[in-house]
Scaffold this motif. Structure first.
Motif, PDB file in Angstrom:
ATOM      1  N   VAL A  13      -0.608  25.498 -31.436  1.00  0.00           N
ATOM      2  CA  VAL A  13      -0.255  24.235 -30.779  1.00  0.00           C
ATOM      3  C   VAL A  13      -0.259  24.487 -29.275  1.00  0.00           C
ATOM      4  O   VAL A  13       0.450  25.370 -28.778  1.00  0.00           O
ATOM      5  N   LEU A  14      -1.069  23.698 -28.551  1.00  0.00           N
ATOM      6  CA  LEU A  14      -1.218  23.876 -27.114  1.00  0.00           C
ATOM      7  C   LEU A  14      -0.762  22.629 -26.371  1.00  0.00           C
ATOM      8  O   LEU A  14      -1.030  21.509 -26.816  1.00  0.00           O
ATOM      9  N   GLY A  15      -0.122  22.821 -25.236  1.00  0.00           N
ATOM     10  CA  GLY A  15       0.324  21.701 -24.413  1.00  0.00           C
ATOM     11  C   GLY A  15      -0.192  21.823 -22.986  1.00  0.00           C
ATOM     12  O   GLY A  15      -0.109  22.895 -22.375  1.00  0.00           O
ATOM     13  N   PHE A  16      -0.730  20.721 -22.455  1.00  0.00           N
ATOM     14  CA  PHE A  16      -1.252  20.706 -21.087  1.00  0.00           C
ATOM     15  C   PHE A  16      -0.809  19.418 -20.384  1.00  0.00           C
ATOM     16  O   PHE A  16      -0.420  18.445 -21.023  1.00  0.00           O
ATOM     17  N   ALA A  17      -0.931  19.411 -19.069  1.00  0.00           N
ATOM     18  CA  ALA A  17      -0.572  18.225 -18.299  1.00  0.00           C
ATOM     19  C   ALA A  17      -1.567  17.087 -18.537  1.00  0.00           C
ATOM     20  O   ALA A  17      -1.183  15.930 -18.717  1.00  0.00           O
ATOM     21  N   ASN A  18      -2.856  17.432 -18.553  1.00  0.00           N
ATOM     22  CA  ASN A  18      -3.900  16.420 -18.724  1.00  0.00           C
ATOM     23  C   ASN A  18      -5.184  17.068 -19.226  1.00  0.00           C
ATOM     24  O   ASN A  18      -5.233  18.299 -19.412  1.00  0.00           O
ATOM     25  N   LYS A  19      -6.211  16.277 -19.424  1.00  0.00           N
ATOM     26  CA  LYS A  19      -7.479  16.758 -19.976  1.00  0.00           C
ATOM     27  C   LYS A  19      -8.104  17.847 -19.112  1.00  0.00           C
ATOM     28  O   LYS A  19      -8.653  18.832 -19.624  1.00  0.00           O
ATOM     29  N   ASP A  20      -8.037  17.687 -17.785  1.00  0.00           N
ATOM     30  CA  ASP A  20      -8.667  18.652 -16.882  1.00  0.00           C
ATOM     31  C   ASP A  20      -8.037  20.032 -16.974  1.00  0.00           C
ATOM     32  O   ASP A  20      -8.672  21.041 -16.628  1.00  0.00           O
ATOM     33  N   ALA A  21      -6.789  20.106 -17.426  1.00  0.00           N
ATOM     34  CA  ALA A  21      -6.074  21.383 -17.467  1.00  0.00           C
ATOM     35  C   ALA A  21      -6.284  22.147 -18.767  1.00  0.00           C
ATOM     36  O   ALA A  21      -5.817  23.288 -18.897  1.00  0.00           O
ATOM     37  N   VAL A  22      -6.974  21.546 -19.745  1.00  0.00           N
ATOM     38  CA  VAL A  22      -7.143  22.178 -21.050  1.00  0.00           C
ATOM     39  C   VAL A  22      -8.028  23.415 -20.945  1.00  0.00           C
ATOM     40  O   VAL A  22      -9.142  23.358 -20.410  1.00  0.00           O
ATOM     41  N   ILE A  23      -7.539  24.539 -21.450  1.00  0.00           N
ATOM     42  CA  ILE A  23      -8.307  25.781 -21.466  1.00  0.00           C
ATOM     43  C   ILE A  23      -8.183  26.468 -22.831  1.00  0.00           C
ATOM     44  O   ILE A  23      -7.205  26.293 -23.545  1.00  0.00           O
ATOM     45  N   LEU A  24      -9.212  27.221 -23.192  1.00  0.00           N
ATOM     46  CA  LEU A  24      -9.243  28.120 -24.347  1.00  0.00           C
ATOM     47  C   LEU A  24      -9.149  27.420 -25.713  1.00  0.00           C
ATOM     48  O   LEU A  24      -9.005  28.091 -26.735  1.00  0.00           O
ATOM     49  N   GLU A  25      -9.284  26.110 -25.752  1.00  0.00           N
ATOM     50  CA  GLU A  25      -9.244  25.428 -27.046  1.00  0.00           C
ATOM     51  C   GLU A  25     -10.401  25.895 -27.940  1.00  0.00           C
ATOM     52  O   GLU A  25     -10.193  26.252 -29.110  1.00  0.00           O
TER      53      GLU A  25
END
Length: 266
Positions: free
Chosen positions: A148-160
């Protein structure tokens, strides 16, 4: 100094490591690949203490190890530009060298997990990288991994995409611009599975939530980030209190960065 030059400080090495590659993988977030002998000693959850190649910056910067390739003596570090020190790191390119202290910290305990085990990984923002090596090693043993991963927004998503190779992945964003709107608790609170182990790394608020949710779990772990000075436990700049004790403390650099839930005050 010759790139292969190194010396040991107790269990910690000083080595001049070579930059193999560097890439910006998200706005202000970089993946740095280093090569050197100390890779052979690295374990999931440990970190490296990097000297900024600028004499105006005296303190090293701690950066978590994202993945380890012992066969090629290479490791991947993922960091975010936070100030002038990390901004200098971002200018490095293939062939450059870095003064590195490490590997440091106690890392994650991955022992006694096999194809009968089910594990939960929880990462937030720039805390996601150290979980990649955990997922890779556990998947190789046949462990069922849910992330389960949490980010501020779409641009911050990494390593999915990288983590999907090793098991099911849920992504949340604070603003709902990608995945499920909310933080990781939106997913975790609805999980009814039993997990043999829990591994987490993220912002202080997330770590408090994991610590409370899995407080009595026998194998739930927090990887904590902290400002450090010496990085070897001598300066006590990264001290955490222990529950129900006024005199006992734990150092993130030496006793951590990984702690079992319920063992430190957040």
């Amino acid at each position: 100094m010759n790139p292969t030059c190194k010396k040991r400080l107790g269990a910690i090495r000083l080595e001049t490591m070579k930059v193999v590659a560097q890439e910006e993988i998200a706005p202000a977030i970089f993946e740095l690949v280093l090569e050197g002998e100390m890779v052979e000693a690295m374990r999931a959850g440990q970190f490296l203490h990097l000297r900024v190649p600028d004499d105006a910056h005296l303190l090293r910067r701690p950066i978590s190890i994202s993945s380890i390739d012992k066969a090629n003596k290479q490791c991947h570090l993922i960091y975010r530009i936070e100030g002038t020190g990390t901004a200098i790191f971002s200018t490095l390119s293939q062939g450059d060298t870095l003064d590195v202290m490490g590997p440091q910290g106690n890392g994650f305990d991955l022992s006694d997990l096999d194809e009968q085990s089910q594990v939960l990984l929880v990462g937030g923002g720039i805390g996601v990288p150290p979980l990649l090596e955990v997922a890779k090693e556990l998947h190789a043993r046949g462990v069922k991994v849910l992330t389960v991963l949490g980010f501020a927004n779409k641009d911050a998503v990494i390593l999915e995409k990288e983590l999907i190779q090793y098991g099911q992945v849920f992504v949340t964003t604070d603003d709902g611009s990608y995945g499920i709107k909310g933080n990781v608790s939106v997913i975790i609170n609805d999980l009814d599975s039993h997990f043999d182990a829990v591994y987490s790394c993220g912002a202080p608020g997330m770590m408090k939530y994991i610590n409370q949710t899995f407080y009595n779990h026998p194998r739930a772990y927090l990887s904590l980030e902290s400002r450090m000075a010496c990085g070897m436990g001598a300066c006590y700049a990264c001290v955490l209190k222990v529950p129900e004790s006024e005199t006992v403390s734990q150092r993130v650099c030496e006793d951590g960065p990984v702690f079992r839930t319920g063992t430190v005050v957040l």
